[in-house]
Design a protein around this motif. Structure first.
Motif, PDB file in Angstrom:
ATOM      1  N   ALA A   1     -18.849  84.631   6.015  1.00  0.00           N
ATOM      2  CA  ALA A   1     -19.159  85.507   4.890  1.00  0.00           C
ATOM      3  C   ALA A   1     -17.962  85.762   3.984  1.00  0.00           C
ATOM      4  CB  ALA A   1     -19.711  86.839   5.407  1.00  0.00           C
ATOM      5  N   GLY A   2     -16.807  85.208   4.318  1.00  0.00           N
ATOM      6  CA  GLY A   2     -15.634  85.429   3.491  1.00  0.00           C
ATOM      7  C   GLY A   2     -15.079  86.837   3.581  1.00  0.00           C
ATOM      8  N   GLU A   3     -15.286  87.480   4.747  1.00  0.00           N
ATOM      9  CA  GLU A   3     -14.814  88.855   4.897  1.00  0.00           C
ATOM     10  C   GLU A   3     -13.288  88.940   4.885  1.00  0.00           C
ATOM     11  OE1 GLU A   3     -16.654  90.155   8.479  1.00  0.00           O
ATOM     12  OE2 GLU A   3     -18.660  90.339   7.595  1.00  0.00           O
ATOM     13  N   TYR A   4     -12.625  87.833   5.196  1.00  0.00           N
ATOM     14  CA  TYR A   4     -11.162  87.837   5.222  1.00  0.00           C
ATOM     15  C   TYR A   4     -10.557  88.080   3.839  1.00  0.00           C
ATOM     16  CZ  TYR A   4     -10.946  83.202   3.035  1.00  0.00           C
ATOM     17  OH  TYR A   4     -11.054  82.160   2.150  1.00  0.00           O
ATOM     18  N   VAL A   5     -11.314  87.773   2.793  1.00  0.00           N
ATOM     19  CA  VAL A   5     -10.773  87.873   1.431  1.00  0.00           C
ATOM     20  C   VAL A   5     -10.320  89.300   1.128  1.00  0.00           C
ATOM     21  CG1 VAL A   5     -11.300  87.635  -1.036  1.00  0.00           C
ATOM     22  CG2 VAL A   5     -12.133  85.922   0.605  1.00  0.00           C
ATOM     23  N   ALA A   6     -11.098  90.271   1.543  1.00  0.00           N
ATOM     24  CA  ALA A   6     -10.732  91.668   1.281  1.00  0.00           C
ATOM     25  C   ALA A   6      -9.416  92.021   1.981  1.00  0.00           C
ATOM     26  CB  ALA A   6     -11.847  92.600   1.740  1.00  0.00           C
ATOM     27  N   ARG A   7      -9.217  91.490   3.183  1.00  0.00           N
ATOM     28  CA  ARG A   7      -7.967  91.768   3.904  1.00  0.00           C
ATOM     29  C   ARG A   7      -6.772  91.124   3.202  1.00  0.00           C
ATOM     30  NH1 ARG A   7     -11.185  90.019   8.129  1.00  0.00           N
ATOM     31  NH2 ARG A   7      -9.788  88.280   8.650  1.00  0.00           N
ATOM     32  N   VAL A   8      -6.973  89.927   2.704  1.00  0.00           N
ATOM     33  CA  VAL A   8      -5.900  89.243   1.976  1.00  0.00           C
ATOM     34  C   VAL A   8      -5.575  89.998   0.685  1.00  0.00           C
ATOM     35  CG1 VAL A   8      -5.296  87.132   0.729  1.00  0.00           C
ATOM     36  CG2 VAL A   8      -6.419  86.980   2.956  1.00  0.00           C
ATOM     37  N   GLN A   9      -6.598  90.459  -0.022  1.00  0.00           N
ATOM     38  CA  GLN A   9      -6.371  91.212  -1.253  1.00  0.00           C
ATOM     39  C   GLN A   9      -5.620  92.512  -0.972  1.00  0.00           C
ATOM     40  OE1 GLN A   9     -10.622  91.122  -2.575  1.00  0.00           O
ATOM     41  NE2 GLN A   9      -9.769  90.488  -4.550  1.00  0.00           N
ATOM     42  N   ALA A  10      -6.016  93.205   0.098  1.00  0.00           N
ATOM     43  CA  ALA A  10      -5.366  94.474   0.435  1.00  0.00           C
ATOM     44  C   ALA A  10      -3.891  94.251   0.767  1.00  0.00           C
ATOM     45  CB  ALA A  10      -6.081  95.135   1.606  1.00  0.00           C
ATOM     46  N   ALA A  11      -3.600  93.169   1.503  1.00  0.00           N
ATOM     47  CA  ALA A  11      -2.206  92.889   1.852  1.00  0.00           C
ATOM     48  C   ALA A  11      -1.393  92.562   0.607  1.00  0.00           C
ATOM     49  CB  ALA A  11      -2.150  91.726   2.844  1.00  0.00           C
ATOM     50  N   ALA A  12      -1.979  91.782  -0.299  1.00  0.00           N
ATOM     51  CA  ALA A  12      -1.270  91.421  -1.530  1.00  0.00           C
ATOM     52  C   ALA A  12      -0.994  92.654  -2.378  1.00  0.00           C
ATOM     53  CB  ALA A  12      -2.087  90.403  -2.319  1.00  0.00           C
ATOM     54  N   ALA A  13      -1.973  93.558  -2.465  1.00  0.00           N
ATOM     55  CA  ALA A  13      -1.801  94.767  -3.264  1.00  0.00           C
ATOM     56  C   ALA A  13      -0.712  95.672  -2.693  1.00  0.00           C
ATOM     57  CB  ALA A  13      -3.126  95.525  -3.350  1.00  0.00           C
ATOM     58  N   ALA A  14      -0.550  95.632  -1.364  1.00  0.00           N
ATOM     59  CA  ALA A  14       0.450  96.474  -0.704  1.00  0.00           C
ATOM     60  C   ALA A  14       1.800  95.772  -0.572  1.00  0.00           C
ATOM     61  CB  ALA A  14      -0.054  96.884   0.679  1.00  0.00           C
ATOM     62  N   GLY A  15       1.880  94.516  -1.056  1.00  0.00           N
ATOM     63  CA  GLY A  15       3.130  93.782  -0.956  1.00  0.00           C
ATOM     64  C   GLY A  15       3.445  93.288   0.440  1.00  0.00           C
ATOM     65  N   ARG A  16       2.407  93.153   1.281  1.00  0.00           N
ATOM     66  CA  ARG A  16       2.600  92.687   2.651  1.00  0.00           C
ATOM     67  C   ARG A  16       2.256  91.204   2.749  1.00  0.00           C
ATOM     68  NH1 ARG A  16      -0.843  97.054   3.607  1.00  0.00           N
ATOM     69  NH2 ARG A  16      -2.403  95.580   4.386  1.00  0.00           N
ATOM     70  N   PRO A  17       2.757  90.508   3.777  1.00  0.00           N
ATOM     71  CA  PRO A  17       2.371  89.112   3.996  1.00  0.00           C
ATOM     72  C   PRO A  17       0.866  88.994   4.231  1.00  0.00           C
ATOM     73  CG  PRO A  17       4.289  89.666   5.320  1.00  0.00           C
ATOM     74  CD  PRO A  17       3.778  90.953   4.760  1.00  0.00           C
ATOM     75  N   SER A  18       0.310  87.864   3.901  1.00  0.00           N
ATOM     76  CA  SER A  18      -1.115  87.645   4.123  1.00  0.00           C
ATOM     77  C   SER A  18      -1.435  87.636   5.614  1.00  0.00           C
ATOM     78  CB  SER A  18      -1.552  86.318   3.503  1.00  0.00           C
ATOM     79  OG  SER A  18      -2.889  86.008   3.872  1.00  0.00           O
ATOM     80  N   PRO A  19      -2.519  88.281   6.033  1.00  0.00           N
ATOM     81  CA  PRO A  19      -2.930  88.235   7.445  1.00  0.00           C
ATOM     82  C   PRO A  19      -3.601  86.918   7.812  1.00  0.00           C
ATOM     83  CG  PRO A  19      -4.513  89.498   6.190  1.00  0.00           C
ATOM     84  CD  PRO A  19      -3.405  89.154   5.237  1.00  0.00           C
ATOM     85  N   VAL A  20      -3.850  86.073   6.817  1.00  0.00           N
ATOM     86  CA  VAL A  20      -4.497  84.776   7.022  1.00  0.00           C
ATOM     87  C   VAL A  20      -3.612  83.706   6.403  1.00  0.00           C
ATOM     88  CG1 VAL A  20      -6.511  83.360   6.443  1.00  0.00           C
ATOM     89  CG2 VAL A  20      -6.817  85.766   7.048  1.00  0.00           C
ATOM     90  N   ASP A  21      -3.474  82.571   7.100  1.00  0.00           N
ATOM     91  CA  ASP A  21      -2.620  81.488   6.613  1.00  0.00           C
ATOM     92  C   ASP A  21      -3.398  80.364   5.935  1.00  0.00           C
ATOM     93  OD1 ASP A  21       0.059  82.399   7.660  1.00  0.00           O
ATOM     94  OD2 ASP A  21      -1.063  82.318   9.543  1.00  0.00           O
TER      95      ASP A  21
END
Length: 349
Positions: free
Chosen positions: A67-87
């Motif tokens: 379902a592409g649920e990982y996209v929201a986690r990647v967006q949240a990490a980018a917005a917070a300046g953190r490394p992506s949780p997915v490679d």
């Protein structure tokens, strides 16, 4: 677009691993989005396990996510300046275009992916420079041969009154459902820019059974809650490999082909390792095994021929290739949210 895809698969019909830059001495975890169920096996058996043997300190964690649920986690990490949780993540063409627009994909460093030179250029162009074309799949008609007395030959057979209430579909939130919507539009005189004929035709198909995603639809076939419907060629092959009476038909108007693109995610802390996996997924060794029974993933490396045992699931003749249908995804993708909203409003109740 259709001509380019014909050329791609023809090259595959007419026809080891190149030297790979190895990232040595590294350790840690690489997180890769993958498929659910048995379709994850090629990633695990033929991509990840050999990779981990070459890199004893590295663990690759496969995360099923249709379902592409990982996209929201990647967006949240980018917005917070953190490394992506997915490679890394595989995506069909529609979500791939969306992720490019969102700025979430890393441009491919071609110097680290020498196997790209063995992939037909038309497939490579679909990536727009992000990721690699790892495989292709077909959308066709799956049916239970013990419940369906006459094998279907085209999309129009889904509207046979004998199957009313036993047709299985997925929402347009899935690429399978969206592809079927476009196929239905074209069947009824419409196109990517005119989907109205599809909406009216699908209303006439009611009542039908809706699954939230392709894996759930395959499970409905397994439980005999549906007997016919559009399905990925791979899912139909897996069901058949279990001994179930599930057959797959490439519609006479042409099955729909969709490319799966494996991409590195921007913000990954494992970019060198990610590129090594991108290169490996294009290797002759990996693609030959993924194209074999029971998975039948379409090979994108032109040095990998389509195995004869895949004839029911992948085109093996030039005549079949010429009947393949494609979707103008750049036209559809910007309207996808509205399409999903209308689907939910009209059918998900």
């Amino acid at each position: 677009m259709k001509t380019g895809l014909i050329a791609i698969v023809c090259l595959g019909l007419l026809t080891g691993i190149l030297a790979v830059p190895q990232a040595t001495g590294q350790s840690g975890e690489v997180v890769m989005i993958s498929y659910a169920g048995a379709l994850q096996e090629p990633h695990r058996l033929y991509l990840v396990e050999p990779f981990e043997r070459l890199h004893p300190g590295v663990k690759v964690r496969l995360v099923p996510d249709e379902a592409g649920e990982y996209v929201a986690r990647v967006q949240a990490a980018a917005a917070a300046g953190r490394p992506s949780p997915v490679d890394l993540a595989p995506n069909g063409e529609p979500p791939h275009l969306r992720l490019i627009a969102l700025g979430l994909l890393e441009r491919t460093n071609r110097a680290l992916v020498p196997n790209l030179k063995n992939v037909h250029q038309a497939f490579v162009e679909k990536t727009q420079g992000y990721g690699v074309p790892a495989s292709y799949q077909l959308i066709g008609i799956a049916f239970n041969s013990k419940k369906v007395s006459k094998a279907p030959v085209g999309w129009k057979d889904l509207w046979d009154p004998a199957y009313r209430g036993k047709v299985g579909l997925t929402s347009t939130a899935s690429n399978l459902g969206l592809g079927f919507l476009v196929a239905t539009a074209k069947l009824n005189g419409g196109s990517e820019t005119n989907l109205e004929p599809a909406w009216q035709a699908i209303k006439q198909l009611q009542p039908f059974v809706i699954a939230p995603n392709p894996t759930a639809l395959a499970q409905l076939f397994e439980r005999e809650e549906v007997v016919i419907g559009p399905l990925w060629s791979n899912d139909a092959a897996i069901l058949a490999s279990k001994g179930l009476p599930i057959k797959f038909v490439k519609p006479e108007s042409g099955a729909m082909v969709i490319v799966s693109i494996l991409s590195a995610i921007k913000g990954s802390q494992n970019m060198q390792l990610a590129h090594e996996l991108l290169n490996n997924v294009l290797s002759v060794e990996y693609q030959a095994k993924a194209a074999a029974k029971p998975y039948f993933f379409g090979p994108t490396n032109v040095k990998v021929p389509v195995p004869l045992e895949a004839a029911d699931y992948i085109p093996t003749t030039i005549a079949e290739v010429r009947r393949l249908q494609t979707v103008n995804w750049p036209v559809i993708v910007p309207n996808r949210a509205a399409i999903v909203e209308r689907w939910n409003r009209e059918f998900s109740h």
